[in-house]
Enzyme design. Structure first.
Site, PDB file in Angstrom:
ATOM      1  CD1 TRP A   1      -1.919  -2.332   1.542  1.00  0.00           C
ATOM      2  CD2 TRP A   1      -2.936  -1.484   0.111  1.00  0.00           C
ATOM      3  NE1 TRP A   1      -2.889  -3.225   0.959  1.00  0.00           N
ATOM      4  CE2 TRP A   1      -3.390  -2.617   0.158  1.00  0.00           C
ATOM      5  CE3 TRP A   1      -3.495  -0.471  -1.203  1.00  0.00           C
ATOM      6  CZ2 TRP A   1      -4.833  -3.032  -0.676  1.00  0.00           C
ATOM      7  CZ3 TRP A   1      -4.590  -0.826  -1.800  1.00  0.00           C
ATOM      8  CH2 TRP A   1      -5.169  -1.993  -1.455  1.00  0.00           C
TER       9      TRP A   1
ATOM     10  CE  LYS B   1      -7.060  -2.729   5.123  1.00  0.00           C
ATOM     11  NZ  LYS B   1      -8.017  -3.945   4.321  1.00  0.00           N
TER      12      LYS B   1
ATOM     13  CG  ASP C   1      -2.746   4.038   4.255  1.00  0.00           C
ATOM     14  OD1 ASP C   1      -3.744   4.030   5.121  1.00  0.00           O
ATOM     15  OD2 ASP C   1      -2.671   3.562   3.287  1.00  0.00           O
TER      16      ASP C   1
HETATM   17  C1  LIG Z   1      -2.797   0.124   4.725  1.00  0.00           C
HETATM   18  C2  LIG Z   1      -3.733   0.339   3.535  1.00  0.00           C
HETATM   19  N1  LIG Z   1      -3.864   1.241   2.829  1.00  0.00           N
HETATM   20  C3  LIG Z   1      -4.621   1.438   1.864  1.00  0.00           C
HETATM   21  C4  LIG Z   1      -5.630   0.232   1.596  1.00  0.00           C
HETATM   22  C5  LIG Z   1      -6.776   0.455   0.452  1.00  0.00           C
HETATM   23  O1  LIG Z   1      -7.752   1.019   0.951  1.00  0.00           O
HETATM   24  P1  LIG Z   1      -9.156   0.960   0.106  1.00  0.00           P
HETATM   25  O2  LIG Z   1      -9.716  -0.174  -0.409  1.00  0.00           O
HETATM   26  O3  LIG Z   1      -9.846   1.727   1.031  1.00  0.00           O
HETATM   27  O4  LIG Z   1      -8.781   1.930  -1.063  1.00  0.00           O
HETATM   28  C6  LIG Z   1      -5.446  -1.058   2.271  1.00  0.00           C
HETATM   29  C7  LIG Z   1      -6.265  -2.116   2.176  1.00  0.00           C
HETATM   30  O5  LIG Z   1      -7.086  -2.464   1.551  1.00  0.00           O
HETATM   31  C8  LIG Z   1      -4.414  -1.034   3.332  1.00  0.00           C
HETATM   32  O6  LIG Z   1      -4.352  -1.922   4.261  1.00  0.00           O
END
Ligand SMILES: Cc1ncc(COP(=O)(O)O)c(C=O)c1O
Length: 232
Positions: free
Chosen positions: A104, A195, A171
């Site tokens: 990510w 999450k 993030d």
């Molecule tokens: C640390 C992290 N950032 C971003 C995301 C992506 O999030 P989203 O599905 O809300 O775009 C995730 C997991 O899906 C994640 O674990």
């Protein structure tokens, strides 16, 4: 027909979050009839005073849990944490320093590169993201620094957050509200709700109000943090 749930199963997957049964029971009741009005909350206008009060209450509760003061604003946005990866550079400026600690973090870096001048301050890619790097090469003149507090796929987590000259963006999708945060280190924290906070569909952004001055007026309206903050 009302279903009575006698036994709930625990889901330890990385998302969506499991919520307490009482929360879903209250949601179920209010989806059918909000506070006994005979109209479900999802059937009321999202601009109605009834919904606005629910929204404001959720913001206030989140602010209280995180210990935010008047310097901060809470935004509930759409598009997932993935959209914040491009909204951050679009709103805060093109020069971003990134610590690449997992998939990510790498995706955020890739978005930063699409929008502007993204620099890798450190990376643990060479060892398959098995640690959080400690040797950090921040540029002195970056518009922001970006980290990922918990790397969902690899299970590595920042224990001690860095002190950065540029505003620190985090993030925190997979560990927000799981531990107290020293907010003095951060300028903006974002998280997809699914999450740690609740169902998918909303993205939480908490940011220092002072950063709102940076948003360019040339951005499409709904991509501006200032638009989402305006109702406060
Ligand atoms: C640390 C992290 N950032 C971003 C995301 C992506 O999030 P989203 O599905 O809300 O775009 C995730 C997991 O899906 C994640 O674990």
């Amino acid at each position: 027909m009302t279903t009575t749930i006698t036994k709930r199963k625990f889901n330890f997957g990385a998302g969506p979050a499991m919520l307490p049964t009482e929360v879903w029971e209250e949601a179920r009741e209010n989806l059918l009839s909000y506070r006994g009005t005979g109209i479900g909350i999802a059937e009321l206008s999202h601009r109605s005073p009834e919904y606005a009060a629910v929204h404001a209450d959720a913001e206030a509760r989140l602010a209280a849990l995180l210990g935010l003061d008047e310097d901060w604003v809470v935004l509930f946005m759409t598009g997932g944490a993935s959209s914040q990866a491009f909204l951050v550079p679009m709103n805060l400026g093109p020069r971003g320093d990134y610590v690449e600690t997992g998939v990510w973090a790498r995706k955020a870096l890739a978005e930063g590169r699409l929008i502007g001048d993204a620099h890798v301050a450190a990376s643990s890619a060479d060892t398959l993201f098995d640690h959080i790097p400690t040797d950090l090469d921040w540029r002195g003149d970056a518009d922001y620094a970006h980290i990922t507090s918990n790397n969902t796929v690899y299970g590595t987590q920042w224990k001690d957050f860095p002190v950065t000259a540029a505003p620190l963006i985090c993030d925190a999708s997979s560990d927000i509200l799981s531990r107290p945060l020293d907010l003095s280190r951060f300028a903006l924290i974002y998280a997809g709700a699914q999450k740690n906070l609740g169902p998918a569909g909303v993205t939480v952004v908490i940011m220092r109000k002072a950063l709102l001055e940076r948003t360019p007026q040339t951005l499409p309206t709904m991509l501006r943090y200032t638009t989402h903050a305006a109702k406060h």
